[in-house]
Design a protein around this motif. Structure first.
Motif, short mmCIF file in Angstrom:
data_model
loop_
_atom_site.label_atom_id
_atom_site.label_comp_id
_atom_site.label_asym_id
_atom_site.label_seq_id
_atom_site.Cartn_x
_atom_site.Cartn_y
_atom_site.Cartn_z
N ASN A 148 0.83 -1.21 0.00
CA ASN A 148 0.00 0.00 0.00
C ASN A 148 0.86 1.26 0.00
O ASN A 148 2.10 1.19 0.01
CB ASN A 148 -1.02 -0.02 1.14
CG ASN A 148 -0.36 0.12 2.52
OD1 ASN A 148 0.82 0.43 2.63
ND2 ASN A 148 -1.16 -0.11 3.56
N THR A 149 0.20 2.38 -0.04
CA THR A 149 0.94 3.64 -0.17
C THR A 149 1.76 3.97 1.07
O THR A 149 2.59 4.88 1.05
CB THR A 149 -0.01 4.82 -0.48
OG1 THR A 149 -1.08 4.78 0.45
CG2 THR A 149 -0.57 4.71 -1.90
N TYR A 185 -6.40 1.70 -5.71
CA TYR A 185 -4.97 1.75 -5.99
C TYR A 185 -4.58 3.07 -6.60
O TYR A 185 -5.40 3.78 -7.17
CB TYR A 185 -4.55 0.59 -6.90
CG TYR A 185 -5.12 0.67 -8.30
CD1 TYR A 185 -6.37 0.12 -8.59
CD2 TYR A 185 -4.40 1.28 -9.33
CE1 TYR A 185 -6.89 0.19 -9.87
CE2 TYR A 185 -4.92 1.36 -10.61
CZ TYR A 185 -6.17 0.81 -10.88
OH TYR A 185 -6.68 0.89 -12.13
N ALA A 186 -3.32 3.39 -6.42
CA ALA A 186 -2.76 4.60 -7.03
C ALA A 186 -1.64 4.16 -7.96
O ALA A 186 -0.95 3.18 -7.68
CB ALA A 186 -2.22 5.52 -5.96
N THR A 187 -1.48 4.86 -9.07
CA THR A 187 -0.40 4.52 -9.98
C THR A 187 0.75 5.52 -9.86
O THR A 187 1.84 5.30 -10.35
CB THR A 187 -0.87 4.52 -11.45
OG1 THR A 187 -1.55 5.75 -11.69
CG2 THR A 187 -1.81 3.36 -11.71
N ASP A 188 0.45 6.62 -9.20
CA ASP A 188 1.47 7.65 -9.00
C ASP A 188 1.16 8.34 -7.68
O ASP A 188 0.25 9.16 -7.59
CB ASP A 188 1.43 8.64 -10.18
CG ASP A 188 2.56 9.65 -10.09
OD1 ASP A 188 2.93 10.04 -8.96
OD2 ASP A 188 3.07 10.06 -11.15
N ALA A 189 1.91 7.98 -6.67
CA ALA A 189 1.59 8.43 -5.32
C ALA A 189 1.64 9.95 -5.21
O ALA A 189 0.86 10.54 -4.46
CB ALA A 189 2.54 7.80 -4.32
N ASP A 196 -1.95 12.26 -4.84
CA ASP A 196 -1.89 12.44 -3.39
C ASP A 196 -3.20 12.96 -2.79
O ASP A 196 -3.66 12.46 -1.76
CB ASP A 196 -0.74 13.38 -3.03
CG ASP A 196 -0.57 13.48 -1.53
OD1 ASP A 196 -0.25 12.44 -0.93
OD2 ASP A 196 -0.80 14.56 -0.95
N ILE A 228 -5.51 10.16 -2.47
CA ILE A 228 -5.06 9.18 -1.47
C ILE A 228 -5.40 9.69 -0.07
O ILE A 228 -5.93 8.96 0.77
CB ILE A 228 -3.55 8.91 -1.60
CG1 ILE A 228 -3.23 8.28 -2.96
CG2 ILE A 228 -3.05 8.00 -0.49
CD1 ILE A 228 -1.74 8.20 -3.30
N LEU A 230 -0.35 0.66 -3.88
CA LEU A 230 0.51 1.32 -4.85
C LEU A 230 0.78 0.34 -5.99
O LEU A 230 1.31 -0.75 -5.78
CB LEU A 230 1.82 1.75 -4.18
CG LEU A 230 2.69 2.65 -5.04
CD1 LEU A 230 1.95 3.93 -5.40
CD2 LEU A 230 3.98 3.00 -4.33
N ASP A 236 2.51 0.83 -9.20
CA ASP A 236 3.18 1.79 -10.08
C ASP A 236 4.22 1.18 -11.01
O ASP A 236 4.99 1.89 -11.63
CB ASP A 236 3.80 2.92 -9.24
CG ASP A 236 4.84 2.39 -8.27
OD1 ASP A 236 4.97 1.16 -8.14
OD2 ASP A 236 5.50 3.21 -7.62
N ARG A 293 -8.95 2.80 -9.51
CA ARG A 293 -7.91 3.76 -9.21
C ARG A 293 -8.52 4.83 -8.32
O ARG A 293 -9.67 5.20 -8.49
CB ARG A 293 -7.34 4.38 -10.49
CG ARG A 293 -5.97 4.96 -10.24
CD ARG A 293 -5.23 5.20 -11.51
NE ARG A 293 -5.40 6.59 -11.96
CZ ARG A 293 -4.77 7.09 -13.00
NH1 ARG A 293 -3.95 6.33 -13.69
NH2 ARG A 293 -4.96 8.34 -13.36
#
Ligand code: ADP
Length: 627
Positions: free
Chosen positions: A407-408, A437-441, A445, A448, A460, A462, A484
């Motif tokens: 995770n992030t 999910y995030a592809t670019d923290a 942001d 998130i 995460l 990525d 996402r």
């Protein structure tokens, strides 16, 4: 006594064919001759061990040498040797049913390996580079007469007595004019390094200089001198032929460095060792990978009884393990047949499954043994595991127990652990679990943070493989979907009972929608007024999960260009419960309403790094005015 005869094949012109067709691969002549020498040496050892050979074994080192002036290359062994009769039997009768079959098959042959092995032409590959080949041999049999065989590449040969006094065989090639490149120390060394580096009998190729201690000088310091020593080019018992229990980590690392001098240390390795239902040994290493698929491919070397065959192991090693490094040695892989046959071969299939299973077992073992270490390596291992789970169902079944989701916050979970973790918070009202999910923290942001505020966890994802992994997971996980984190405003990401109601009346909502549409004035954005927490942003710009995946697919060349013209399509979620929206509604001045709406919209874009160029300049100007 001299005897002349005809090599029993039924065509006059086989050697010219061999030479011409196989030109590109002609260096394998040396592999074939040295392999024959190794076989002959191992046979004499075996005969001695069985008590069937009573003479002195002596030093069995094989010599490879060349003479630039005489234009010869010689391979000498001290193996079993051949009598004149044996030469006639083994060398003259080329083992195939008829020249017609040979020529027929020849037409489709792609490389020399195919022909040489299939038709037992190992020895004859010498004619790819030589006009004339001589054999001098003294058989191990007591009282045997040394024999000499000469053939000039036609089907005529000559056998006569030789003056050879030592047991064994010398094969002398008189190199033809097109092949003089082989009369070179570095060229030969290179070929020997490639094919003969791990053969089980020592092979000497001339001499090399080495520094040795030479007493001390007057100051008591060591002196060195250079001496010529035998240049033994091979390691006769490479680690894959040894028992794993007798090897240390250092041995494995040392061997790795020997194979790939420029590489970083591998993460770990697997020693392969089966003898039933097929024979296979080897060591596979997990390298440290950058996210660079192609660069690292074709690093596995295939051997057959320690003879190097190829580093194209496609079809033998599962596709997803092509990124591994190391060696595989199997006499049971048909080396001399075409690709399509290889794919259909049952041994190859079994080998493929075996390797997959071994790799999965090893990963499972590492995970169980020391989770912390495993997690630390996950960044590197993850690529293999995800790739494997996507491409092989059998591997998925095993991998689901040791694949990790991160995770992030950098925490790792197994698939089961993660399901349990998010179940209480991220189950929608239709009982579907939503993984975020995030592809670019960095870029995502804001989203998130909003999700975390609601006790949602965000994975995460990525790496380049992740978008495929997500799709695959979705197909496998029960009652779960992945979204996402910026696919919708946070309250809408997971469709739950009792979310925020939009407190505006329908009339008010329509009015707000109208104002925003006018302010944004761009068809790419469709405005929706909805209820969210007043704590959230007044406006959020999102792209629907489905839409975004379509676009990603088009971008990655998928979907056959169908989606190539997909227009950008963003949703502008206006938070009806936000004080700013209230302020807009209450304002009497249409220009002021539009300005505030535009400002709120730009802020949403800004938070995602979507505000650039002229729009950004205008925003800054407007902000100053508003202050
Ligand atoms: P293969 O090695 O596939 O049998 P080759 O054409 O290379 O085919 O060799 C044919 C045979 O000749 C071998 O099987 C072996 O009996 C004999 N032979 C070749 N080279 C040697 C050698 N250096 N010493 C003894 N026998 C040899």
């Amino acid at each position: 006594m001299q005897e002349k005869g005809t090599i029993s094949i039924h065509t006059e012109n086989i050697f010219p064919i061999i030479k011409k067709f196989l030109y590109s691969d002609n260096e394998i002549f040396l592999r074939e001759l040295v392999s024959n020498a190794v076989d002959a040496s191992q046979k004499i050892k075996r005969l001695a061990a069985l008590g069937e050979y009573k003479g002195e074994l002596g030093d069995l080192t094989i010599d490879v040498s060349f003479d630039k002036d005489k234009k010869t290359i010689t391979v000498s062994d001290k193996g079993i040797g051949m009598t004149a009769e044996e030469i006639k039997k083994y060398i003259n009768q080329i083992a195939f049913s008829g020249a017609s079959e040979f020529v027929e098959k020849f037409k489709d042959a792609k490389d020399a390996n195919e022909i040489i092995g299939k038709f037992g032409l190992g020895f004859y590959s010498a004619f790819m580079v030589a006009d004339t080949v001589e054999i001098h041999s003294l058989s191990r049999e007591e009282g045997a007469e040394p024999a000499k065989w000469v053939c000039d590449g036609s089907t005529e040969f000559e056998i006569s007595p030789s003056d050879k006094t030592e047991r064994g065989t010398d094969v002398i090639l008189h190199i033809n004019s097109e092949s003089e490149e082989f009369l070179d120390k570095w060229k030969l060394q290179e070929i020997l390094d490639k094919y003969a580096k791990f053969l089980p009998v020592p092979i000497r190729f001339g001499t090399k200089s080495e520094s040795v201690e030479d007493g001390v000088d007057d100051k008591g310091e060591k002196k060195w001198k250079s001496v010529e020593v035998d240049n033994i080019i091979n390691t006769t018992n490479p680690i894959w032929t040894q028992a794993p229990s007798e090897l240390t980590d250092e041995d494995y690392l040392k061997f790795y460095k020997e194979l790939y001098p420029m590489s970083e240390d591998p993460l770990f390795w697997i020693h392969l060792n089966v003898d039933y239902p097929f024979n296979l040994t080897g060591v596979l290493y997990f390298p440290k990978v950058k996210n660079d698929f192609d660069l690292q491919r074709n690093k596995i070397k295939l051997f057959s009884r320690q003879v190097f065959i190829t580093d194209e192991v496609k079809d033998i090693v599962p596709e997803f393990l092509m990124l591994l490094h190391g060696v595989i040695d199997s006499p049971d892989i048909p080396l001399n047949v075409s690709r399509s046959f290889l794919q259909a071969d049952s041994n190859v299939k079994k080998i493929n499954n075996y390797i997959t299973k071994k790799v999965a077992d090893k990963l499972g073992e590492l995970f169980k043994k020391d989770r912390k270490v495993y997690e630390e390596k996950w960044k590197d291992i993850g690529l293999f595991v995800k790739y494997g789970m996507i491409s092989e169902d059998k591997f998925y079944e095993k991998g689901k127990d040791f694949a990790l989701l991160t995770n992030t916050n950098g925490e790792h979970f197994t698939l089961d652990e993660y399901r349990e973790k998010v179940k209480p918070y991220q189950t929608g009202k239709d009982e579907t679990l939503v993984y975020l999910y995030a592809t670019d923290a960095d870029k995502q942001d804001t989203f998130i943070q909003s999700a975390n505020k609601k006790d949602y966890d965000v994975l995460l994802m990525d790496s380049p493989i992740d978008s495929h992994f997500i799709q695959h997971l979705e197909g496998k996980l029960e009652k779960a979907s992945l979204k996402r984190v910026d696919a919708d405003v946070v309250d809408k990401l997971i469709d739950k009972e009792g979310g925020y109601e939009n407190l505006l009346t329908e009339e008010q909502s329509n009015k707000v929608k109208e104002i925003f549409e006018k302010a944004i004035n761009n068809k790419t954005y469709s405005v929706e007024v909805q209820g969210s927490s007043p704590e959230e942003l007044p406006v959020t710009v999102t792209m629907d999960e489905f839409m975004r995946r379509m676009k990603d697919m088009a971008k990655n060349g998928g979907g056959m260009g169908l989606y190539g013209s997909f227009p950008d399509n963003y949703k502008v979620g206006v938070n009806g419960n936000h004080p700013v929206v209230d302020k807009i509604l209450k304002s009497e001045d249409a220009a002021e309403q539009e300005r505030l709406a535009k400002q709120a919209f730009d802020l949403a874009l800004l938070s995602q790094g979507l505000l650039t160029g002229k729009e950004l300049t205008a925003f800054v100007k407007r902000s100053v005015e508003l202050i």
